[in-house]
Design a protein around this motif. Structure first.
Motif, PDB file in Angstrom:
ATOM      1  N   ASN A   4       0.839  -1.193   0.000  1.00 32.13           N
ATOM      2  CA  ASN A   4       0.000   0.000   0.000  1.00 32.13           C
ATOM      3  C   ASN A   4       0.875   1.244   0.000  1.00 32.13           C
ATOM      4  O   ASN A   4       1.182   1.818   1.036  1.00 32.13           O
ATOM      5  CB  ASN A   4      -0.923  -0.003   1.210  1.00 32.13           C
ATOM      6  N   HIS A   5       1.267   1.694  -1.196  1.00 32.60           N
ATOM      7  CA  HIS A   5       2.202   2.802  -1.307  1.00 32.60           C
ATOM      8  C   HIS A   5       1.557   4.136  -0.951  1.00 32.60           C
ATOM      9  O   HIS A   5       0.420   4.401  -1.312  1.00 32.60           O
ATOM     10  CB  HIS A   5       2.758   2.881  -2.736  1.00 32.60           C
ATOM     11  N   LYS A   6       2.334   4.974  -0.300  1.00 27.01           N
ATOM     12  CA  LYS A   6       1.899   6.344  -0.056  1.00 27.01           C
ATOM     13  C   LYS A   6       1.720   7.054  -1.392  1.00 27.01           C
ATOM     14  O   LYS A   6       2.423   6.784  -2.361  1.00 27.01           O
ATOM     15  CB  LYS A   6       2.953   7.084   0.765  1.00 27.01           C
ATOM     16  N   SER A   8       2.266  10.048  -3.790  1.00 22.38           N
ATOM     17  CA  SER A   8       3.227  11.149  -3.886  1.00 22.38           C
ATOM     18  C   SER A   8       2.459  12.467  -3.963  1.00 22.38           C
ATOM     19  O   SER A   8       1.284  12.500  -4.357  1.00 22.38           O
ATOM     20  CB  SER A   8       4.086  10.999  -5.136  1.00 22.38           C
TER      21      SER A   8
ATOM     22  N   GLU B 107      -2.952   8.844   6.574  1.00 22.82           N
ATOM     23  CA  GLU B 107      -2.015   9.175   5.496  1.00 22.82           C
ATOM     24  C   GLU B 107      -2.777   9.302   4.182  1.00 22.82           C
ATOM     25  O   GLU B 107      -4.005   9.166   4.149  1.00 22.82           O
ATOM     26  CB  GLU B 107      -0.963   8.053   5.354  1.00 22.82           C
ATOM     27  N   ALA B 109      -2.704   7.330   0.668  1.00 24.42           N
ATOM     28  CA  ALA B 109      -2.131   6.106   0.119  1.00 24.42           C
ATOM     29  C   ALA B 109      -3.061   5.531  -0.939  1.00 24.42           C
ATOM     30  O   ALA B 109      -4.224   5.932  -1.054  1.00 24.42           O
ATOM     31  CB  ALA B 109      -1.909   5.076   1.230  1.00 24.42           C
ATOM     32  N   GLU B 137       6.018   7.070   7.800  1.00 20.43           N
ATOM     33  CA  GLU B 137       7.020   6.415   6.936  1.00 20.43           C
ATOM     34  C   GLU B 137       6.443   5.124   6.335  1.00 20.43           C
ATOM     35  O   GLU B 137       5.698   4.391   6.983  1.00 20.43           O
ATOM     36  CB  GLU B 137       8.277   6.092   7.753  1.00 20.43           C
ATOM     37  N   GLN B 138       6.832   4.847   5.101  1.00 18.87           N
ATOM     38  CA  GLN B 138       6.306   3.673   4.379  1.00 18.87           C
ATOM     39  C   GLN B 138       6.465   2.361   5.162  1.00 18.87           C
ATOM     40  O   GLN B 138       5.511   1.556   5.214  1.00 18.87           O
ATOM     41  CB  GLN B 138       6.956   3.570   2.994  1.00 18.87           C
ATOM     42  N   ILE B 141       3.666   2.248   7.577  1.00 22.59           N
ATOM     43  CA  ILE B 141       2.382   1.990   6.888  1.00 22.59           C
ATOM     44  C   ILE B 141       2.243   0.500   6.586  1.00 22.59           C
ATOM     45  O   ILE B 141       1.172  -0.084   6.744  1.00 22.59           O
ATOM     46  CB  ILE B 141       2.288   2.823   5.599  1.00 22.59           C
ATOM     47  N   ASN B 142       3.363  -0.112   6.180  1.00 25.06           N
ATOM     48  CA  ASN B 142       3.333  -1.544   5.853  1.00 25.06           C
ATOM     49  C   ASN B 142       2.938  -2.394   7.056  1.00 25.06           C
ATOM     50  O   ASN B 142       2.430  -3.512   6.892  1.00 25.06           O
ATOM     51  CB  ASN B 142       4.693  -2.005   5.334  1.00 25.06           C
TER      52      ASN B 142
END
Lengths: 180, 180
Positions: A4-6, A8, B107, B109, B137-138, B141-142
């Motif tokens: 689950n990418h942030k 940009s 966040e 995402a 930070e990613q 989140i993971n």
């Protein structure tokens, strides 16, 4: 959820300041009655930008852009959100009444509507927030149509003013924001 | 409304810090992942006090009480609200998972639940808020169960972090607060 990418900043696809000016806004004006902290003023600009607010009325000792301290928290939102300065808060309220706005003070008072019970139906409204220590002055409350109070359960008397602005706007407008 | 008097601080009948400690709280823990501004940290304490939050986990470079700058905005709420410091945010998350908390990052995402659609049913939850510039930070989140995103319509990328905390807590807890 390891993939689950942030998002940009570029992919957030935010609008530009000129697009903001042309966008249809919520018919909501924030009035700051003697807010001393420039950090609070800047933060209110940023919140007003996020929720497409019509304008901010800066009154009395409330600082105004351009100002380096305001920019530290506004981060450019002073370029998108309309604002007007009134030396006397009374004049801001009279101007709003003449334009047909319903005026709510956000305060703690004998007669109030709890924030949980406030509903917003796209009518023209103004929300008055006061000084960090003194709140909204009694003569200003006397000019308002109603008082909204944020229920609070802890030891302190009130929330930070920029937090109060966020909480009240979210209660009123959150349900109106279309999300997929 | 000319007789709608403001409530004096004494008449607000707020609870004391020791009563706060004994009060039943919302099962909600706020995690601050590298929040740089001490004003933001203090303001989060004040909001956590107002909404009877279980605890704040201060992680990484986030400042901790006692601290004069935090007190400027906390105004004593560091005496009521429980807090724990974790050098690594990962350790805070692991500790929460071990205690059975569902963990939400706040966040932006790819996969997220819009704040408007979040409902809270008194389960144990933790809400992770990140650094003013970099967000959560990613890798953190993971480790989270879900991401909550606050819909924003304007030109800027995000709300001030102390405003975000207020808005998210209000969405989750506002309806649960009993008012007459």
């Amino acid at each position: 959820m390891s993939k689950n990418h942030k998002t940009s900043n570029a992919n957030l696809n935010r609008i530009s300041a000129s697009e903001f000016k042309k966008s249809e806004k919520f018919n909501t004006i924030i009035v700051l009655d003697g807010v001393r902290s420039l950090h609070n003023v800047g933060s209110v600009f940023r919140t007003a930008d996020a929720f497409l607010i019509e304008a901010i009325y800066l009154c009395g000792l409330t600082g105004t852009p351009p100002n380096k301290e305001i920019e530290k928290t506004a981060l450019g939102a002073t370029n998108s959100v309309e604002w007007v300065y009134f030396k006397k808060t009374e004049d801001a309220i009279i101007s709003l009444k003449n334009k047909g706005y319903k005026i709510y003070a956000v305060e703690q008072a004998e007669q109030k509507t709890w924030l949980n019970n406030v509903n917003y139906n796209n009518e023209n409204i103004a929300l008055v927030f006061g000084n960090e220590v003194y709140g909204v002055e009694q003569p200003i409350i006397n000019m308002c149509n109603e008082v909204i109070e944020i229920p609070q359960l802890g030891t302190k008397h009130s929330l930070n003013i920029s937090v109060s602005v966020g909480v009240v706007l979210w209660q009123l407008l959150g349900k109106k924001i279309n999300v997929e």
